[in-house]
Motif scaffolding. Sequence first.
Motif, PDB file in Angstrom:
ATOM      1  N   LYS A 118      28.547  -7.825  52.657  1.00 39.00           N
ATOM      2  CA  LYS A 118      28.612  -8.648  51.453  1.00 39.00           C
ATOM      3  C   LYS A 118      29.216 -10.015  51.760  1.00 39.00           C
ATOM      4  O   LYS A 118      30.036 -10.169  52.664  1.00 39.00           O
ATOM      5  N   VAL A 119      28.781 -10.999  50.986  1.00 35.56           N
ATOM      6  CA  VAL A 119      29.352 -12.341  51.069  1.00 35.56           C
ATOM      7  C   VAL A 119      30.024 -12.655  49.733  1.00 35.56           C
ATOM      8  O   VAL A 119      29.644 -12.090  48.705  1.00 35.56           O
ATOM      9  N   PRO A 120      31.043 -13.551  49.759  1.00 38.25           N
ATOM     10  CA  PRO A 120      31.566 -14.314  50.886  1.00 38.25           C
ATOM     11  C   PRO A 120      32.560 -13.502  51.710  1.00 38.25           C
ATOM     12  O   PRO A 120      33.121 -12.512  51.240  1.00 38.25           O
ATOM     13  N   ILE A 121      32.760 -13.981  52.933  1.00 36.73           N
ATOM     14  CA  ILE A 121      33.771 -13.398  53.805  1.00 36.73           C
ATOM     15  C   ILE A 121      34.370 -14.533  54.630  1.00 36.73           C
ATOM     16  O   ILE A 121      33.646 -15.401  55.117  1.00 36.73           O
ATOM     17  N   LEU A 122      35.692 -14.551  54.737  1.00 34.55           N
ATOM     18  CA  LEU A 122      36.416 -15.625  55.419  1.00 34.55           C
ATOM     19  C   LEU A 122      37.077 -15.078  56.676  1.00 34.55           C
ATOM     20  O   LEU A 122      37.803 -14.083  56.621  1.00 34.55           O
ATOM     21  N   TRP A 123      36.803 -15.751  57.787  1.00 34.70           N
ATOM     22  CA  TRP A 123      37.449 -15.433  59.053  1.00 34.70           C
ATOM     23  C   TRP A 123      38.445 -16.539  59.383  1.00 34.70           C
ATOM     24  O   TRP A 123      38.116 -17.724  59.310  1.00 34.70           O
ATOM     25  N   ASP A 124      39.662 -16.137  59.735  1.00 34.89           N
ATOM     26  CA  ASP A 124      40.706 -17.081  60.126  1.00 34.89           C
ATOM     27  C   ASP A 124      41.374 -16.513  61.370  1.00 34.89           C
ATOM     28  O   ASP A 124      42.358 -15.778  61.281  1.00 34.89           O
ATOM     29  N   GLY A 125      40.810 -16.839  62.515  1.00 40.73           N
ATOM     30  CA  GLY A 125      41.280 -16.206  63.740  1.00 40.73           C
ATOM     31  C   GLY A 125      40.985 -14.714  63.693  1.00 40.73           C
ATOM     32  O   GLY A 125      39.846 -14.295  63.472  1.00 40.73           O
ATOM     33  N   GLU A 126      42.007 -13.908  63.870  1.00 40.54           N
ATOM     34  CA  GLU A 126      41.841 -12.458  63.816  1.00 40.54           C
ATOM     35  C   GLU A 126      41.891 -11.924  62.378  1.00 40.54           C
ATOM     36  O   GLU A 126      41.568 -10.767  62.139  1.00 40.54           O
ATOM     37  N   ALA A 127      42.320 -12.762  61.454  1.00 41.30           N
ATOM     38  CA  ALA A 127      42.399 -12.341  60.053  1.00 41.30           C
ATOM     39  C   ALA A 127      41.026 -12.456  59.408  1.00 41.30           C
ATOM     40  O   ALA A 127      40.303 -13.435  59.623  1.00 41.30           O
ATOM     41  N   VAL A 128      40.673 -11.463  58.602  1.00 45.23           N
ATOM     42  CA  VAL A 128      39.396 -11.492  57.885  1.00 45.23           C
ATOM     43  C   VAL A 128      39.661 -11.111  56.433  1.00 45.23           C
ATOM     44  O   VAL A 128      40.390 -10.164  56.145  1.00 45.23           O
ATOM     45  N   VAL A 129      39.096 -11.875  55.529  1.00 43.87           N
ATOM     46  CA  VAL A 129      39.312 -11.677  54.092  1.00 43.87           C
ATOM     47  C   VAL A 129      37.962 -11.706  53.394  1.00 43.87           C
ATOM     48  O   VAL A 129      37.170 -12.625  53.606  1.00 43.87           O
ATOM     49  N   TRP A 130      37.694 -10.712  52.582  1.00 44.62           N
ATOM     50  CA  TRP A 130      36.469 -10.713  51.782  1.00 44.62           C
ATOM     51  C   TRP A 130      36.849 -10.525  50.319  1.00 44.62           C
ATOM     52  O   TRP A 130      37.977 -10.151  50.018  1.00 44.62           O
ATOM     53  N   ASP A 131      35.903 -10.826  49.432  1.00 44.76           N
ATOM     54  CA  ASP A 131      36.112 -10.870  47.990  1.00 44.76           C
ATOM     55  C   ASP A 131      36.765 -12.206  47.619  1.00 44.76           C
ATOM     56  O   ASP A 131      37.786 -12.595  48.185  1.00 44.76           O
ATOM     57  N   SER A 132      36.163 -12.880  46.673  1.00 46.26           N
ATOM     58  CA  SER A 132      36.602 -14.236  46.320  1.00 46.26           C
ATOM     59  C   SER A 132      38.046 -14.303  45.864  1.00 46.26           C
ATOM     60  O   SER A 132      38.771 -15.245  46.214  1.00 46.26           O
ATOM     61  N   LEU A 133      38.485 -13.346  45.083  1.00 43.63           N
ATOM     62  CA  LEU A 133      39.860 -13.379  44.600  1.00 43.63           C
ATOM     63  C   LEU A 133      40.841 -13.180  45.749  1.00 43.63           C
ATOM     64  O   LEU A 133      41.890 -13.840  45.805  1.00 43.63           O
ATOM     65  N   ALA A 134      40.507 -12.296  46.677  1.00 41.05           N
ATOM     66  CA  ALA A 134      41.363 -12.104  47.852  1.00 41.05           C
ATOM     67  C   ALA A 134      41.418 -13.368  48.694  1.00 41.05           C
ATOM     68  O   ALA A 134      42.477 -13.715  49.248  1.00 41.05           O
ATOM     69  N   ILE A 135      40.291 -14.072  48.790  1.00 40.91           N
ATOM     70  CA  ILE A 135      40.260 -15.325  49.543  1.00 40.91           C
ATOM     71  C   ILE A 135      41.155 -16.365  48.888  1.00 40.91           C
ATOM     72  O   ILE A 135      41.896 -17.087  49.570  1.00 40.91           O
ATOM     73  N   ILE A 136      41.114 -16.457  47.561  1.00 47.65           N
ATOM     74  CA  ILE A 136      42.006 -17.377  46.850  1.00 47.65           C
ATOM     75  C   ILE A 136      43.465 -17.053  47.164  1.00 47.65           C
ATOM     76  O   ILE A 136      44.260 -17.942  47.498  1.00 47.65           O
ATOM     77  N   ASP A 137      43.835 -15.791  47.066  1.00 47.23           N
ATOM     78  CA  ASP A 137      45.221 -15.393  47.310  1.00 47.23           C
ATOM     79  C   ASP A 137      45.632 -15.667  48.749  1.00 47.23           C
ATOM     80  O   ASP A 137      46.747 -16.134  49.014  1.00 47.23           O
ATOM     81  N   TYR A 138      44.736 -15.387  49.689  1.00 45.86           N
ATOM     82  CA  TYR A 138      45.043 -15.618  51.098  1.00 45.86           C
ATOM     83  C   TYR A 138      45.298 -17.100  51.357  1.00 45.86           C
ATOM     84  O   TYR A 138      46.290 -17.482  52.014  1.00 45.86           O
ATOM     85  N   LEU A 139      44.421 -17.945  50.830  1.00 47.11           N
ATOM     86  CA  LEU A 139      44.573 -19.376  51.043  1.00 47.11           C
ATOM     87  C   LEU A 139      45.807 -19.925  50.336  1.00 47.11           C
ATOM     88  O   LEU A 139      46.499 -20.807  50.860  1.00 47.11           O
ATOM     89  N   ALA A 140      46.098 -19.408  49.148  1.00 47.18           N
ATOM     90  CA  ALA A 140      47.295 -19.844  48.424  1.00 47.18           C
ATOM     91  C   ALA A 140      48.559 -19.503  49.205  1.00 47.18           C
ATOM     92  O   ALA A 140      49.525 -20.282  49.223  1.00 47.18           O
TER      93      ALA A 140
END
Length: 222
Positions: free
Chosen positions: A56-78
């Motif tokens: 499923k998309v979206p999915i965010l990769w940040d080095g070894e960290a991976v975050v999927w689901d838009s709300l989780a991505i918002i929280d991760y970036l915040a």
Amino acid sequence: MKLIIGNKNYSSWSLRAWLACKQSGLHFEELTVPMLGEDWQHVQTSSEELAPSHGKVPILWDGEAVVWDSLAIIDYLADKVGRDRFWPKDEAARAMARSMVAEMHSSYLPLRRTLPMNVRKRIPDAPMTDEVRADIVRILTLWAEARARFGKGGPFLFGTFGAADLIYAPVVSRFLTYGIGVPGFAQAYMQAVWEHDWMQAWIAAAEAEEWVIEQYEIPEKS
């Protein structure tokens, strides 16, 4: 960071995650994976980059960290850049913004199913059910309360652009696509979102896409 998204014309959740990345101010690479194409199922099952989200998309990769689901991505970036970049500083405003974001994340299924996001099209007089109308009224009620109570500092729901606006941006797109009649305050808010530089960049990219998903081109009949 690398953000993997679906078609910009259709993928509402991808829009939210993309706007969240822009809001973070962090540099990120984006990769578009065309949804529902001939090789979509193969991509979903074979891509290592999509494996954590089961394709499923979206999915965010940040080095070894991976975050999927838009709300989780918002929280991760915040968490990375500071929560004030996404959420109002005022406690009461922040409480309402979080609630509105969570409600958008979990609700409004009739609206989503009947009026899919389609940035390129204009479909006036789309079929409408009582459930869809109820969703629209609920959203407009929340927008009105947020603007009246906390919107004095700018044209967005809580004054300045934040998590609530990026979560409701696909709703703005839907209302424009299907010619949903809204009161004046909502027209002004929708114009502010639609004319935002990031939205204009997304819209231009959506209009340049050649992919067409037929099931999202014709609204569901009531």
